[in-house]
Design a protein around this motif. Structure first.
Motif, PDB file in Angstrom:
ATOM      1  N   TYR A 355       0.819  -1.212   0.000  1.00  0.00           N
ATOM      2  CA  TYR A 355       0.000   0.000   0.000  1.00  0.00           C
ATOM      3  C   TYR A 355       0.851   1.258   0.000  1.00  0.00           C
ATOM      4  N   PHE A 356       0.214   2.374  -0.415  1.00  0.00           N
ATOM      5  CA  PHE A 356       0.785   3.676  -0.117  1.00  0.00           C
ATOM      6  C   PHE A 356       0.738   3.852   1.400  1.00  0.00           C
ATOM      7  N   TRP A 357       1.753   4.496   1.975  1.00  0.00           N
ATOM      8  CA  TRP A 357       1.744   4.811   3.404  1.00  0.00           C
ATOM      9  C   TRP A 357       1.999   6.294   3.570  1.00  0.00           C
ATOM     10  N   THR A 358       1.257   6.926   4.455  1.00  0.00           N
ATOM     11  CA  THR A 358       1.453   8.346   4.725  1.00  0.00           C
ATOM     12  C   THR A 358       1.802   8.523   6.198  1.00  0.00           C
ATOM     13  N   PRO A 359       2.471   9.598   6.553  1.00  0.00           N
ATOM     14  CA  PRO A 359       2.803   9.809   7.977  1.00  0.00           C
ATOM     15  C   PRO A 359       1.546   9.807   8.821  1.00  0.00           C
ATOM     16  N   PRO A 360       1.561   9.194   9.994  1.00  0.00           N
ATOM     17  CA  PRO A 360       2.684   8.501  10.620  1.00  0.00           C
ATOM     18  C   PRO A 360       2.710   7.002  10.332  1.00  0.00           C
ATOM     19  N   PRO A 366      -3.686   0.897  -2.785  1.00  0.00           N
ATOM     20  CA  PRO A 366      -2.816  -0.209  -3.172  1.00  0.00           C
ATOM     21  C   PRO A 366      -1.648   0.252  -4.038  1.00  0.00           C
ATOM     22  N   PHE A 367      -0.476  -0.163  -3.677  1.00  0.00           N
ATOM     23  CA  PHE A 367       0.723   0.039  -4.479  1.00  0.00           C
ATOM     24  C   PHE A 367       1.404  -1.313  -4.423  1.00  0.00           C
ATOM     25  N   VAL A 368       1.059  -2.202  -5.337  1.00  0.00           N
ATOM     26  CA  VAL A 368       1.257  -3.632  -5.139  1.00  0.00           C
ATOM     27  C   VAL A 368       2.705  -4.029  -5.407  1.00  0.00           C
ATOM     28  N   LEU A 543      -1.487   0.140 -13.734  1.00  0.00           N
ATOM     29  CA  LEU A 543      -0.889   1.433 -13.413  1.00  0.00           C
ATOM     30  C   LEU A 543       0.018   1.912 -14.538  1.00  0.00           C
ATOM     31  N   ASN A 544       0.947   1.087 -14.951  1.00  0.00           N
ATOM     32  CA  ASN A 544       1.881   1.509 -15.979  1.00  0.00           C
ATOM     33  C   ASN A 544       1.230   1.593 -17.352  1.00  0.00           C
ATOM     34  N   SER A 545       0.184   0.824 -17.573  1.00  0.00           N
ATOM     35  CA  SER A 545      -0.558   0.962 -18.831  1.00  0.00           C
ATOM     36  C   SER A 545      -1.241   2.321 -18.892  1.00  0.00           C
ATOM     37  N   TYR A 546      -1.850   2.733 -17.783  1.00  0.00           N
ATOM     38  CA  TYR A 546      -2.438   4.076 -17.740  1.00  0.00           C
ATOM     39  C   TYR A 546      -1.377   5.138 -17.986  1.00  0.00           C
ATOM     40  N   LEU A 547      -0.253   5.045 -17.276  1.00  0.00           N
ATOM     41  CA  LEU A 547       0.789   6.062 -17.384  1.00  0.00           C
ATOM     42  C   LEU A 547       1.302   6.187 -18.812  1.00  0.00           C
ATOM     43  N   ALA A 548       1.505   5.061 -19.474  1.00  0.00           N
ATOM     44  CA  ALA A 548       1.994   5.104 -20.851  1.00  0.00           C
ATOM     45  C   ALA A 548       0.954   5.679 -21.794  1.00  0.00           C
ATOM     46  N   VAL A 549      -0.281   5.205 -21.691  1.00  0.00           N
ATOM     47  CA  VAL A 549      -1.348   5.671 -22.588  1.00  0.00           C
ATOM     48  C   VAL A 549      -1.591   7.158 -22.401  1.00  0.00           C
ATOM     49  N   ASN A 550      -1.615   7.620 -21.148  1.00  0.00           N
ATOM     50  CA  ASN A 550      -1.845   9.034 -20.896  1.00  0.00           C
ATOM     51  C   ASN A 550      -0.639   9.867 -21.318  1.00  0.00           C
ATOM     52  N   ALA A 551       0.561   9.308 -21.174  1.00  0.00           N
ATOM     53  CA  ALA A 551       1.755  10.014 -21.647  1.00  0.00           C
ATOM     54  C   ALA A 551       1.691  10.232 -23.150  1.00  0.00           C
ATOM     55  N   VAL A 583      -5.241  -4.711 -10.375  1.00  0.00           N
ATOM     56  CA  VAL A 583      -3.984  -4.274 -10.972  1.00  0.00           C
ATOM     57  C   VAL A 583      -3.595  -5.141 -12.165  1.00  0.00           C
ATOM     58  N   VAL A 584      -3.988  -6.412 -12.148  1.00  0.00           N
ATOM     59  CA  VAL A 584      -3.827  -7.339 -13.270  1.00  0.00           C
ATOM     60  C   VAL A 584      -5.071  -8.220 -13.295  1.00  0.00           C
ATOM     61  N   PRO A 585      -5.305  -8.960 -14.375  1.00  0.00           N
ATOM     62  CA  PRO A 585      -6.483  -9.830 -14.413  1.00  0.00           C
ATOM     63  C   PRO A 585      -6.517 -10.800 -13.237  1.00  0.00           C
ATOM     64  N   GLY A 586      -7.679 -10.912 -12.597  1.00  0.00           N
ATOM     65  CA  GLY A 586      -7.854 -11.844 -11.491  1.00  0.00           C
ATOM     66  C   GLY A 586      -7.550 -11.286 -10.130  1.00  0.00           C
ATOM     67  N   PHE A 587      -6.909 -10.104 -10.061  1.00  0.00           N
ATOM     68  CA  PHE A 587      -6.582  -9.497  -8.764  1.00  0.00           C
ATOM     69  C   PHE A 587      -7.800  -8.738  -8.252  1.00  0.00           C
ATOM     70  N   VAL A 588      -7.970  -8.680  -6.934  1.00  0.00           N
ATOM     71  CA  VAL A 588      -9.140  -8.061  -6.315  1.00  0.00           C
ATOM     72  C   VAL A 588      -9.269  -6.600  -6.747  1.00  0.00           C
ATOM     73  N   SER A 589     -10.505  -6.134  -6.879  1.00  0.00           N
ATOM     74  CA  SER A 589     -10.783  -4.770  -7.347  1.00  0.00           C
ATOM     75  C   SER A 589     -10.443  -3.724  -6.291  1.00  0.00           C
ATOM     76  N   ASP A 590     -10.114  -2.523  -6.762  1.00  0.00           N
ATOM     77  CA  ASP A 590      -9.983  -1.363  -5.895  1.00  0.00           C
ATOM     78  C   ASP A 590     -10.279  -0.126  -6.729  1.00  0.00           C
ATOM     79  N   LEU A 591     -10.587   0.972  -6.052  1.00  0.00           N
ATOM     80  CA  LEU A 591     -11.006   2.191  -6.740  1.00  0.00           C
ATOM     81  C   LEU A 591      -9.847   2.837  -7.493  1.00  0.00           C
TER      82      LEU A 591
END
Length: 759
Positions: A355-360, A366-368, A543-551, A583-591
């Motif tokens: 996951y992403f973690w923020t202070p503290p 998810p950041f898998v 994630l990287n598919s979005y980044l490339a397509v949007n780039a 994040v890939v096919p078959g992995f649990v959904s997240d927003l």
């Protein structure tokens, strides 16, 4: 996937068969130790003794027949004829690996325990287990305490700390041997080792520090490691039952209760792989310097060990008419969590979640991946100055342990971790039908005019920061640094760094360097299945598919993936039955990944295969406080409100209950002017970006916009980059992106479509 289909995919037999099939090395024989999530390639073809030993154990205990002979002969190939014991790693061709110059107490005793757990062939297996147990004891036990690791030839001690996992595996082997032989000498040895294990490693509250120093105290970096702690519970339970020692069984109960109380993630489910000695889940920045993982994650392997321990403890209590509500609940919910990590598309089980973690130290989205995994971890990718483990890939050990743990507890109930309850589903369907239509006006984002931010940041310094991160003929890195100390990202070209750099250049009115070459380099990051990786040849995902397509969108109208239809197919294949995307096919959904997939599909002129189901998934993520959770039923956060409003807009719908969402976001503004990701956390730059962008898309702004602007400006560092909070070390282009985009929104320089599409 239907309920019956999911039940079939998560059955122990299906998981075992998926392992034997997808991990088999058809060229050299044997089984590899890590594969891609879809099983198309072996990403670590080396073999580990741990996976072979555990496979023998699991096959014998569960009755799984596939692969039994291969595991028996394969384990024998690890035997160290020159020095005794077992080699711990073999090259793909069977030659001893460089890592086999070291022998560790944990693995050597685990081999002994597995041999004895698998002793179905009688005297031969018992003899092999006893021989290995005696060898490891002679190698590691010195003056009543275990060493952590020694050289293969025993010529030198490499780690004189005492490992709980090694001590526990030894006691497990001794207890199993005593059960098999009934020999008084074996029983006496097991009793003495079990009592020493309790005295040396188990604390009064049931916690088990993973490493002890020469003085017997936990070392400064000690943690309560779930795997080591679960092995300790298994060992004490086995020995306690053999010896009819209620005190040892009670210690096993206390340890499994500790897991329930301190290691369970109440936000997203699952057990964390470690916690502090005080039972808290935190990040230790100082651990990075020691090259230990600073950030807790959740893995299938550790949760399987926990399930095996709690399941055996619960069964032992039931045999004597005892009950334990905590452990019963732990068994049910751990089974449910492990089943949620099963790949319903390609079979098998994913490594885990990060996951992403923020202070503290609160997990957000998810950041898998795991940063800085140990170098003997299968599946590690090396990129620039970083090494990381993509947790959506698959390792051999989690496959084996999950099949074993689920088989051992298959008569136990399972907590249903599906994300939408039937009653809520009806309300969501009604809400979806009542939504007002809306649309985001699509535009050519590459031709936007620059925003003048010279009054709120040092624009030229930031532009120089980006320019210095450019690699001629390729793309931009996360930072301009070439060889930073510690774990800092360097200038190696990445899709992430390129996307965020180009986005900031566009906002600040500057064209990217070598536009055509950057575009060409991005196309090299597309994998055969249509997805994009962070760098050519790396792990590919949403994630990287979005980044490339949007780039490509940011670079110009002639830019685009070489296989557009392949990219669309991949993204659409990541939509699950609940309507969300993983994040890939078959992995649990997240927003988070749902939003990225929808935006990328929109950029490609497409849409989810089932847009209505996607809308319902987003709506199901809404909470009573007006915010949205990363997954259905999880607490609200600023990140997810932004993802929800943008996703619905691209699907032609307006966010319902907008006033409540605005109120939730505005309440997250902290005393310094920045925003936290929820109502109780500290301010951070990434949370501030998501809150500012979400408020903008909802037609609002922070209650104290000037303070927010000043807080953002205070995050800029002397090198031109930005830090996640004011006054600390410069971050990466990730923080730089969040700051520049937020400042541009507050300056009213971005359009709604740009704020939705570019994130």
């Amino acid at each position: 996937m239907s309920t019956n289909a999911r039940s079939t995919a998560t059955s122990p037999q299906a998981l075992w068969e998926a392992y034997v099939t997808t991990f088999a090395n058809t060229e050299y024989g044997g089984f590899v130790s890590a594969i891609d999530y879809d099983g198309t390639r072996a990403i670590t073809a080396d073999r580990t003794v741990e996976s072979y030993a555990l496979a023998r154990w699991a096959a014998a205990e569960t009755g799984f027949t596939a692969g039994q002979e291969e595991f028996t002969s394969g384990l024998a190939s690890f035997q160290d004829a020159a020095h005794g014991g077992y080699l711990e790693f073999l090259e793909v061709s069977g030659i001893p690996h460089e890592l086999s110059s070291v022998k560790t107490a944990h693995r050597q005793f685990l081999v002994a325990a597995a041999l004895l757990e698998a002793a179905v062939h009688g005297a031969a297996d018992i003899a092999a287990g006893r021989t290995q147990l005696e060898y490891a004891t002679g190698l590691f036990l010195r003056e009543g305490r275990l060493l952590g690791s020694v050289a293969r030839d025993a010529s030198s001690v490499l780690d004189d700390r005492s490992p709980a996992a090694g001590a526990a595996a030894r006691v497990l082997a001794l207890g199993r041997l005593a059960r098999l032989t009934g020999d008084p000498a074996d029983r006496e040895a097991a009793a003495g080792a079990a009592k020493a294990l309790v005295a040396q490693f188990v604390e009064a509250d049931g916690s088990v520090p993973d490493w002890r120093g020469l003085d017997g105290a936990p070392v400064p970096t000690a943690k309560v490691d779930l795997t080591a702690s679960s092995l300790t519970a298994l060992a004490l339970l086995e020995t306690g039952r053999v010896l009819d020692d209620a005190e040892l069984v009670a210690q096993a109960v206390a340890i499994t209760e500790y897991h329930h109380d301190h290691l369970w993630d109440g936000r997203f489910g699952g057990h964390w792989n470690h916690c502090d000695l005080d039972g808290q889940i935190t990040i230790h920045r100082e651990f990075i310097t020691l090259l230990n993982s600073a950030i807790p994650i959740k893995t299938a392997a550790a949760n399987a060990w926990a399930l095996l321990a709690s399941g055996r403890v619960l069964a032992a209590l039931a045999e004597t008419g005892g009950e334990n509500d905590k452990i019963a609940a732990s068994v049910a919910r751990t089974r449910g969590y492990l089943e949620s990590l099963v790949d319903t598309v390609h079979g098998g089980v994913f490594i885990g979640e990060g996951y992403f973690w923020t202070p503290p130290g609160t997990p957000v989205g998810p950041f898998v991946r795991q940063m800085l995994p140990p170098r003997d971890t299968p599946g590690v990718f090396h990129f620039g100055s970083s090494n990381f483990l993509r947790l959506y890939n698959k390792q051999a050990v989690p496959q084996i342990l999950t099949a074993l743990a689920l088989a051992a507890t298959q008569d136990s109930p399972t907590d249903d971790l599906t994300q939408t309850e039937p009653t809520k589903a009806e309300a969501v369907a009604a809400l979806s039908a009542s939504l007002r239509g809306a649309s985001a006006e699509i535009e050519d984002i590459y031709s936007m005019e620059g925003v003048d931010l010279s009054g709120v940041m040092d624009v030229e310094r930031h532009l120089n920061y980006i320019r210095s991160a450019f690699n001629p003929g390729q793309g931009y890195g996360w930072t301009p640094r070439i060889a930073p100390l510690g774990s800092g990202a360097n200038s190696a070209p990445s899709v992430f760094g390129t996307h965020h750099s180009v986005a900031n250049l566009r906002v600040l009115g500057e064209d990217p360097q070598e536009l055509e070459q950057v575009t060409t380099w991005l196309t090299y990051a597309q994998a055969a299945n249509g997805a994009f990786a962070e760098f050519p040849g790396g792990p590919a995902d949403v994630l990287n598919s979005y980044l490339a397509v949007n780039a490509f969108q940011l670079l110009g109208h002639d830019a685009g993936p070489r296989d557009r239809e392949g990219a669309i197919r991949f993204l659409q294949s990541c939509q699950n039955e609940d309507g969300g995307f993983g994040v890939v096919p078959g992995f649990v959904s997240d927003l988070f990944h749902t939003n990225l997939a929808v935006v990328a599909l929109d950029s490609l002129g497409s849409a989810p295969a089932d847009p209505e189901a996607c809308i319902r998934y987003v709506l199901a993520s809404r909470n009573e406080d007006g915010g949205y959770g990363e997954r259905v039923g999880t607490p609200s956060d600023t990140y997810s409100v932004y993802r929800a409003v943008g996703t619905l807009a691209l699907l032609g719908k307006d966010l319902p209950f907008r006033e409540e969402a605005v109120r939730f976001l505005q309440d997250c503004q902290g005393p310094g002017g920045g925003f936290s990701h929820d109502l109780v956390s500290r301010e951070s730059l990434i949370a501030t970006y998501h809150a500012v962008a979400a408020l903008f898309l909802l037609g609002s702004e922070p209650l104290r916009p000037l303070e927010c602007q000043e807080w953002l400006s205070g995050c800029q560092t002397p090198d031109g980059g930005f830090s996640n909070i004011p006054g600390v070390t410069s971050g990466t282009i990730d923080e730089g992106f969040a700051a520049v985009q937020s400042l541009a929104i507050l300056a009213k320089g971005l359009t709604p479509y740009f704020a939705i599409a570019v994130s």
